[in-house]
Design a protein around this motif. Structure first.
Motif, PDB file in Angstrom:
ATOM      1  N   ASN A   1       0.824  -1.217   0.000  1.00 41.19           N
ATOM      2  CA  ASN A   1       0.000   0.000   0.000  1.00 41.19           C
ATOM      3  C   ASN A   1       0.859   1.268   0.000  1.00 41.19           C
TER       4      ASN A   1
ATOM      5  N   ALA B   1       1.798   3.470   9.221  1.00 42.51           N
ATOM      6  CA  ALA B   1       1.043   2.218   9.247  1.00 42.51           C
ATOM      7  C   ALA B   1       1.453   1.422  10.478  1.00 42.51           C
TER       8      ALA B   1
ATOM      9  N   PRO C   1      -8.387   5.057   7.929  1.00 40.72           N
ATOM     10  CA  PRO C   1      -7.028   4.756   7.482  1.00 40.72           C
ATOM     11  C   PRO C   1      -6.314   5.928   6.785  1.00 40.72           C
TER      12      PRO C   1
ATOM     13  N   GLU D   1      -2.714   3.581   8.583  1.00 40.22           N
ATOM     14  CA  GLU D   1      -3.414   2.313   8.333  1.00 40.22           C
ATOM     15  C   GLU D   1      -3.039   1.293   9.413  1.00 40.22           C
TER      16      GLU D   1
ATOM     17  N   SER E   1      -9.662  -0.566   7.900  1.00 33.27           N
ATOM     18  CA  SER E   1      -8.537   0.129   8.517  1.00 33.27           C
ATOM     19  C   SER E   1      -7.314   0.172   7.593  1.00 33.27           C
ATOM     20  N   THR E   2      -7.478  -0.421   6.405  1.00 39.63           N
ATOM     21  CA  THR E   2      -6.455  -0.259   5.369  1.00 39.63           C
ATOM     22  C   THR E   2      -7.173   0.189   4.104  1.00 39.63           C
ATOM     23  N   LYS E   3      -6.388   0.748   3.199  1.00 36.50           N
ATOM     24  CA  LYS E   3      -7.020   1.237   1.967  1.00 36.50           C
ATOM     25  C   LYS E   3      -6.974   0.179   0.872  1.00 36.50           C
TER      26      LYS E   3
END
Lengths: 332, 332
Positions: free
Chosen positions: A175, A242, A266, A270, A330-332
């Motif tokens: 990411n 992150a 996020p 993240e 919570s992450t893209k």
DNA sequence: TTGAAAGCGCTAACAC
DNA sequence: GTGTTAGCGCTTTCAA
């Protein structure tokens, strides 16, 4: 006081051996006799004494389970897996909490062997030499569930925590992150020290990134401690973008610390974590997680133990179960 | 195969009776003899066989615990309380899951009596007549933990759920609400039907407010179901402005449903719930809760059971433990 | 202070 | 098919 096999025998005009045969489903009993005995058992309300049976047969159909703390949902879920398979094979479980204290583990071990359990499932953060020695002299099968054994001569059931950690961190790297923190549980737990941390570092290094010491944070595994420890990361000149959290309690503690500070998840940071509980899904944003098959870890451990207790040949006594990653918010 | 009391006796040149006395801490042994025996025990690595001991003495120092589902943190926490007191009094615990199924409860009950447990702690949603009959004929002490017995002839340990529910709803009324919904767990659970719901209605009525049927929502106690059930409330012409939730899973499910719909907590809707887990504090906003002392419920149950097993006189066998309300962010 | 011996309730040869 | 009997390893009188 209570009805014994002898009472049933007398009532049915047979010997106790015959009653024993009926109770144990031995086929060498004439159907008519069987019925007569069964009737008497019913009428008298006879209930076999498992203690006497255990003494005579040297089998108690009871296994011991030593767990750090059953009130932790991690172990509760795992224990449920054990219990269901135990029920299936008609074993009872003596469940004891060790609080990971070695002296307590030794005590319990001794205690359970004294109770003549047919087998033992053991969970802990780390295997002491003392315990290993005790285990090697025990004459009952033992399975380690979710517990590392470096020497691999004991039966174990686990997931590949190292690879799972690698996968999680790789996802963050993919990411686009270069500043990734690992907020870990206590390093006294082998899985944290020798698996998750190692997987984290492997992913970082493989990506050609530097491993910053400041980005490694050790917590006591609790929400509250993780919440507090966010302070350490926030005051860094170069804050991480992150976080790889050791479990969902830690992740949520971090997340709340971060958000109470005005950052967004996020968008600013993240988070990815190992999922042990409902928490990952109940919080908003929901946490992208490595889903750990806790129930299966318990179930497979118990299944393995039944094989060992039956004297069946066990081809693979160091089992690795599959895990999966679930991408959430919570992450893209 | 393994060392018996007889081996120790021979090695120490005493009778097995003497070894037995030493092992059991009987004072009628000359110190010198005691030491000699102890040395042999140590040297031979003798470990008393608890099964044989149980058969001879008719005491197993083991109790049975029947729990609906140990993987639910409610029961896991309660069980930990039981376990700690059990350890203190040197009892082991055979832990079994019933999934609240009556036939399974009967099976387990019978099974545990067969194993000659010295006592039993029972948890369930509701006591069937069959189980009550079985309990009345059992010749071991039994304690119901967090489980109602309408006839009150069994020993029980609880909190005053009715009053606690009343307190919770009263709080919402005092905050000015007139449209208060009760999102309950299943009514098959006596505590929901006969305590929480009753307390809810009492508070409403005492305030001179009408009890609207539409404001009562029954869920299966899960986050997911509660999340779904919000839809029922949202389509009401007159939506509730406050919610009394049966536990924190339900509360969080509702809360997320509400917020995913664009409403704000506590500005648009206030929530109060019974707290069984960490969830109440981990979510944002944190939930105002009735804190249920689960650990204590277990601990006190076990303590009560030890008294009964010792034949001590028990003055109050229907114990009510204190609870408290913790005001957090989901109410104003 | 110690020992001898009779169970505890059942299983598992072994005999019939 | 069924019965007899010798344990399983310990506790617990009862004597000494």
């Amino acid at each position: 006081m209570s009805i014994t096999i002898y009472d049933v025998a007398r009532e049915a005009n047979v010997s106790m051996a015959t009653v024993s045969r009926v109770v144990n489903g031995n086929q060498n009993v004439k159907p008519a006799t069987r019925k007569k005995v069964l009737d008497c058992i019913e009428r008298l309300g006879y209930r076999p004494n498992a203690v006497a049976r255990g003494l005579a047969s040297k089998k108690t159909t009871t296994i011991g389970v030593i767990v750090p703390d059953i009130s932790k949902s991690y172990y509760a879920e795992l224990s449920r897996g054990i219990a269901d398979i135990a029920t299936m094979y008609e074993y009872n479980i003596i469940l004891s909490n060790s609080d990971k204290r070695m002296t307590r583990e030794m005590e319990l071990f001794d205690d359970l062997l004294g109770k003549q359990v047919d087998g033992l499932i053991f969970m802990s953060d780390s295997l002491s030499e003392e315990i290993k020695k005790e285990m090697s002299t025990a004459n009952v099968p033992i399975v380690l569930a979710g517990t590392l054994d470096s020497s691999t001569d004991l039966a174990t059931v686990n997931i590949d925590h190292e690879q799972a950690a690698y996968d999680a961190v790789k996802k963050l790297i993919d990411n686009g992150h270069t500043r990734i923190s690992h907020v870990s549980g206590p390093l006294t737990r082998d899985i944290n020290r020798y698996c998750k941390k190692v997987g984290y570092e492997r992913a970082i290094k493989e990506a050609g990134l530097p491993v910053y010491e400041e980005y490694f944070i050790e917590t006591d595994n609790t929400y509250d401690d993780a919440y507090e420890k966010w302070r350490i990361l926030r005051q860094l000149d170069e804050k991480p973008t992150a976080i790889f959290a050791g479990n969902d309690d830690i992740a949520v503690g971090m997340m709340n610390g971060i958000r109470d500070d005005g950052y967004s998840i996020p968008d600013d940071i993240e988070i990815i974590c190992f999922q042990h509980t409902l928490l990952s899904r109940a919080v908003r944003p929901q946490l992208t997680s490595i889903v750990v098959p806790l129930y299966d870890l318990g179930a497979v451990s118990m299944r393995l133990l039944t094989k060992m207790m039956n004297g069946e040949e066990v081809t693979e006594s160091n089992v690795l179960l599959p895990y999966r990653m679930e991408e959430r918010q919570s992450t893209k």
